[in-house]
Design an enzyme around this catalytic site. Structure first.
Site, mmCIF file in Angstrom:
data_model
loop_
_atom_site.group_PDB
_atom_site.id
_atom_site.type_symbol
_atom_site.label_atom_id
_atom_site.label_comp_id
_atom_site.label_asym_id
_atom_site.label_seq_id
_atom_site.Cartn_x
_atom_site.Cartn_y
_atom_site.Cartn_z
ATOM 1 C CE1 TYR A 173 22.716 11.696 -46.885
ATOM 2 C CE2 TYR A 173 21.341 12.524 -45.169
ATOM 3 C CZ TYR A 173 21.545 11.670 -45.991
ATOM 4 O OH TYR A 173 21.159 10.357 -45.843
ATOM 5 C CE LYS A 199 32.583 4.609 -57.412
ATOM 6 N NZ LYS A 199 32.383 2.998 -57.921
ATOM 7 C CG ASP A 214 32.118 -0.001 -56.245
ATOM 8 O OD1 ASP A 214 33.029 0.212 -55.250
ATOM 9 O OD2 ASP A 214 32.167 -0.254 -57.273
ATOM 10 C CG ASP A 250 21.178 7.050 -45.355
ATOM 11 O OD1 ASP A 250 20.605 6.584 -44.229
ATOM 12 O OD2 ASP A 250 20.712 7.532 -46.445
ATOM 13 C CG ASP A 282 19.105 1.860 -44.013
ATOM 14 O OD1 ASP A 282 19.374 2.246 -42.753
ATOM 15 O OD2 ASP A 282 17.800 1.790 -44.384
HETATM 16 C C1 IPM Z 1 18.971 8.240 -40.998
HETATM 17 C C2 IPM Z 1 17.863 8.404 -42.010
HETATM 18 C C3 IPM Z 1 17.974 9.897 -42.224
HETATM 19 C C4 IPM Z 1 19.109 10.175 -43.081
HETATM 20 C C5 IPM Z 1 16.828 10.807 -42.921
HETATM 21 C C6 IPM Z 1 15.425 10.304 -42.075
HETATM 22 C C7 IPM Z 1 16.862 12.080 -43.104
HETATM 23 O O1 IPM Z 1 17.968 7.623 -43.101
HETATM 24 O O2 IPM Z 1 19.321 8.739 -39.966
HETATM 25 O O3 IPM Z 1 19.600 7.204 -41.472
HETATM 26 O O4 IPM Z 1 19.013 10.140 -44.371
HETATM 27 O O5 IPM Z 1 20.345 10.436 -42.450
HETATM 28 MG MG MG Z 2 19.084 5.892 -43.243
#
Ligand code: IPM
Ligand code: MG
Length: 356
Positions: free
Chosen positions: A135, A190, A222, A246, A250
């Site tokens: 990042y 990884k 993975d 990240d 999710d």
């Molecule tokens: C998160 C989001 C952010 C990230 C984006 C909006 C930059 O996806 O906070 O998970 O990738 O960290």
């Molecule tokens: Mg995110």
């Protein structure tokens, strides 16, 4: 207690308004100041993170953040895109430790995309390193390829990197968090392919020597992605780098019923923090009053606990959220037959009512 309120874009303004409403309903004295961030700040000031917004955030005890981003900014140069606002806040405030608890509330077991027996009772904590990795790695950019499969072709590149102190401090955070829970840390890497993550694995192992009471396991990313949907309850604390964290957070959010339920805290070494839902600005449903404000309301609870020393008020909010779920109130993302569908504002109102 000074709180910088940064609603941002899309559903950000709607969900933050509900969290502010809940905070105001507590009998605590807050100084809340609002500022523009993301696309909204770009439109007004030509920059997603104006100096004045950053200053406000730095001076506050905590930041309550909504979400940033909209497709209409996709063509902007990268430094001007709304996402740079949250990345800039994380970097400038040194918010290296990101906590994303994935808890499946009993009332929402049916809303998860997984079988009830897999998620019932689920309580895992994802700890994502937030200010390093690919990042923020330099150098990055576009250039002409000098080697590879297509020398002479246009190419883009980013740099994945972690320094030892960066890995050490997040490892300490993970082991200390595990001590207060079920004493197990899964470090996700990884290492079979990337030197950065062999190093990660080595450093985490080294730090682990100071925590003999905590169990440490290493897992390739993975495999971790698979285990999260196969046996999510086998995790306690999952610690990983910025990029993997990240993606996995999710994924983990769906275990809880909806990404609309997942709060987060991002802390620096001084326990100053930024609190935001783990989801994005959802431009597709923005302005419709249907977004789920619970992740933001639960983020406000984390703020009370971690940065403002108000654990009791935090617990009150969390109990109120459970209460509205038990009443059967559901925003569209967690709606199922037999429950009552409500909008963003009604959900916020219901939490306020349940506080009493
Ligand atoms: C998160 C989001 C952010 C990230 C984006 C909006 C930059 O996806 O906070 O998970 O990738 O960290
Ligand atoms: Mg995110």
């Amino acid at each position: 207690m000074k709180i910088a309120v940064l609603p941002g874009d899309g559903i950000g303004t709607e969900i933050v308004a509900e969290a502010v409403k809940v905070l105001r309903a507590l009998d605590l004295k807050f100084e809340m100041e609002e500022a523009l961030v993301g696309g909204a700040a770009y439109d007004a000031h030509g920059h997603p993170l104006p100096e004045s917004t950053l200053k406000l955030a730095k001076a506050a005890d905590a930041v309550l953040f909504g979400a940033v981003g909209d497709w209409k900014y996709d063509k902007l140069d990268r430094p001007l895109r709304p996402e740079q606002a949250i990345l800039g806040l994380r970097k400038n405030l040194g918010l290296f430790a990101n906590f994303r608890p994935a808890i499946c509330y009993p009332q929402l077991v049916g809303a998860s995309s997984l079988k009830p027996e897999l998620v019932s009772g689920l309580d895992i904590l994802i700890i994502r390193e937030l200010t390093g990795d690919i990042y923020f790695g330099q150098p990055r950019g576009r250039r002409t390829a000098s080697d590879g499969h297509f020398p002479g072709a246009e190419e883009a590149f980013d740099t994945m990197r972690y320094s030892k102190p960066e890995i050490e401090r997040i490892a300490h955070v993970a082991f200390q968090a595990a001590r207060k829970r079920n004493k197990k840390v899964t470090s996700v890497d990884k290492a079979n392919v990337l030197e950065t993550f062999q190093f990660w694995k080595d450093v985490v192992t080294e730090v682990h020597a100071q925590y003999p009471d905590v169990q440490l396991e290493h897992m390739y990313v993975d495999n971790a992605a698979m285990q999260l949907v196969k046996a999510p309850k086998s995790f306690d604390v999952l610690v990983t780098g910025n990029m993997f964290g990240d993606i996995l957070s999710d994924e983990a959010s769906m275990l809880t019923g909806s990404i609309g339920m997942l709060p987060s805290a991002s802390l620096n070494a001084a326990n100053q923090g930024l609190y935001e839902p783990s989801h994005g600005s959802a431009p597709d449903i923005a302005g419709k009053g249907v977004a789920n404000p619970l992740a933001t309301i639960l983020s406000a609870a984390m703020m009370l606990r971690f940065s403002l020393g108000q654990a009791e008020a935090a617990a009150r909010i969390e109990a109120a959220v459970q209460n509205v779920l038990a009443q059967g109130l559901r925003t569209a993302d967690i709606y199922s037959e037999g429950t009552t569908r409500v909008g963003t504002r009604e959900m916020g109102d219901a939490v306020v009512k349940a506080l009493a």
